[in-house]
Scaffold this motif. Sequence first.
Motif, mmCIF file in Angstrom:
data_model
loop_
_atom_site.group_PDB
_atom_site.id
_atom_site.type_symbol
_atom_site.label_atom_id
_atom_site.label_comp_id
_atom_site.label_asym_id
_atom_site.label_seq_id
_atom_site.Cartn_x
_atom_site.Cartn_y
_atom_site.Cartn_z
ATOM 1 N N THR A 217 -44.922 -66.948 22.151
ATOM 2 C CA THR A 217 -44.866 -67.982 21.122
ATOM 3 C C THR A 217 -46.264 -68.548 20.932
ATOM 4 O O THR A 217 -46.963 -68.775 21.924
ATOM 5 C CB THR A 217 -43.894 -69.101 21.571
ATOM 6 N N VAL B 39 -43.216 -65.448 18.123
ATOM 7 C CA VAL B 39 -42.608 -66.614 17.485
ATOM 8 C C VAL B 39 -43.750 -67.540 17.055
ATOM 9 O O VAL B 39 -44.632 -67.843 17.854
ATOM 10 C CB VAL B 39 -41.667 -67.342 18.476
ATOM 11 N N ALA C 85 -40.370 -64.740 14.199
ATOM 12 C CA ALA C 85 -39.474 -65.895 14.121
ATOM 13 C C ALA C 85 -40.352 -67.125 13.951
ATOM 14 O O ALA C 85 -41.558 -67.081 14.224
ATOM 15 C CB ALA C 85 -38.620 -66.016 15.375
ATOM 16 N N GLU D 68 -40.674 -71.287 14.839
ATOM 17 C CA GLU D 68 -40.147 -72.367 15.691
ATOM 18 C C GLU D 68 -40.667 -73.706 15.175
ATOM 19 O O GLU D 68 -41.863 -73.979 15.266
ATOM 20 C CB GLU D 68 -40.596 -72.130 17.137
#
Lengths: 444, 230
Positions: free
Chosen positions: A122, A140, A160, A162
């Motif tokens: 991430t 992410v 993705a 977040e």
Amino acid sequence: MSDNKSIPQTQPRFSATFDPYTMSEIRRAAATGIYDIRGGGAKRKLPHFDDLLFLGASVSRYPLEGYREKCGTDVVLGTRFAKKPIHLKTPVTIAGMSFGALSAQAKEALGRGASQVGTSTTTGDGGMTPEERGQSKILVYQYLPSRYGMNPNDLRRADAIEVVVGQGAKPGGGGMLLGQKISPRVAKMRCLPEGIDQRSACRHPDWTGPDDLEIKIQELREITDWEKPIYVKVGATRPYFDVALAVKAGADVVVLDGMQGGTAATQEVFIEHVGIPILAAIRPAVQALQDLGLHRKVQLIVSGGIRNGADVAKALALGADAVAIGTAALIALGDNDPHLEEEYRKLGTTAGAYDDWHEGRDPAGITTQDPELSKRLDPVKAGRRLANYLSVMTMEAQVIARACGKSHLLNLEPEDLVALTVEAAAMARVPLAGTSWVPGQQGY
Amino acid sequence: MESLSFDLSQTALREVNQFLHGADLASKVSKVSITQPDGKHAIAAGLNADVEVEIDGHAGYYAAGMNQLARVTITGSAGTGVAENMMSGSVHVKGFASNAAGATAQGGLLVIDGDAGLRCGISLKGADIVVGGSVGSFSAFMAQAGNLVILGDAGEALGDSIYEARIFVRGKVKSLGADCEEKTMGDAEKKILADLLARAGHKDVSVDSFKLYGSARTLYNFHVDNAGAY
Ligand SMILES: Cc1cc2nc3c(=O)[nH]c(=O)nc-3n(C[C@H](O)[C@H](O)[C@H](O)COP(=O)(O)O)c2cc1C
């Protein structure tokens, strides 16, 4: 009159209230006029996964054969609305840690290690670096209040998104990156002058409250053509309501970070006194998902002090779908390693206790922007260490799941657990070991 | 080149946005009109093509959010976060704009003919914003770079915790935020202002009728004697 010398003296005794650490902090505050800032998570002892035990199989349940019978570890995240959900081979993910807080080498190593075992990394405050995107098969992209380095091209490049509302170390607080770490590259990515202290905003600039969040999530989906899973990350404070509202706002995945969760730099008083331990937060979060009929449909990732496969198994048994690790991943890369003891001594600390990450002088080359120090971290070797460690955690969790007779980690359940302390029993809503007593349930 | 029209009361927003995100859009159409927007959110968000888009009516939140290259016109008013995080291109709101107009925008030009609400240009990161009317409180909060030009008045706490952005105000400022101060306008700043006024279509407005505000830079590195400002 007796001779004073013959009277036995009591031993010097430190106050439990004014212990040596507390006194040193008072002296530090008096000398500087500023609160203590440090990295890492809460350091005091808190109710945690160690206070839970698994009930292995025996006569009344039966186990799976180790190494023979399959115990699945894969998880799929973002199945609610996203056209392209995330498929992970292990439920252990790498938490968001910013480039700026970490060196480019450390970010690259995280990407390498995670990709080797089929999990995600991430980004963090400050944006996406090519080093990380290049090495992370599943990345992410954090969307933070500061929006430093926030770029629609990166949003589309991510697997993705977040939306960060908060983190466990400092729920309700913004980021902090002090001047020492604002190198020319970091300054440029964040569009700020070099060398100044950066106190990132704690509120998003263009939305407030859950109704706006819903519209913000819709915008992010529209921009990425509804492809990418959207996570919402919250620090653990009022998990039942925060999770329910995140779900209502349209999250595919909720990330819940407990107070043990690490940070790159925050006030000590914030780290130790705001938020609740992850152990206390998982059940209310799962309850919210269950009440909405969305448990396992909106996935829950939990973090804050996860160290080994037992912690992973316990988090999943309580109802999480995956976990995230920050601090443990840094240790696997080489943070606070005893072989650097001499250098930690020079910084006035000792290996294992070094937490002045905001000063950017990390001898391990991880929490620094100093080119010479960063170079010390070999991203390939460090990535390999992380991959090994992630494999061990996964295998450990499997060992436990098989012992409980489970053919998939996600089949672990609260019924597999008991608690060692009354506090942990109440928080995790499982019985105190050897009893059928769950504090707070059935009127007791 | 072709021009195309979508009626949002007939076609789903998702379809329209996906069309606008299509590869080589600029080689297929030169102008896209969107009618009956009816306050829908995220209209024409995430564009990345040198095309002209006209939203004929009122737009909801995040209209033209994260815009790249496109030239978007909203004939009515815009909701919260119009042109938020714009990277390039331009967005022109002919009516009023709600809160957080141009928030965190990094490039391009946002022109608002009417007033803008609270937090206009919050965390601005390099874009230019020209507001024909007045702006609400907390505008240019933590603005890092770029220019905010206000032909009307500014609300409270203008430019609070501002970094290197410039704020030009022609009317009254209710109050300045922490670490924001008036600056003397040099020739370089006058040129920037004149250029922005011209590009926003404000002819015959003298640059000398504006005051310039920016960072006093006292909060850049923590000092105990400034603790009261936090
Ligand atoms: C060095 C470091 C930097 C971090 N940076 C961010 C960040 O940019 N954004 C964020 O949401 N969380 C950040 N975190 C928090 C982690 O994402 C995660 O919530 C936390 O580390 C999990 O707890 P653990 O460290 O006990 O595993 C950071 C943590 C560390 C240790």
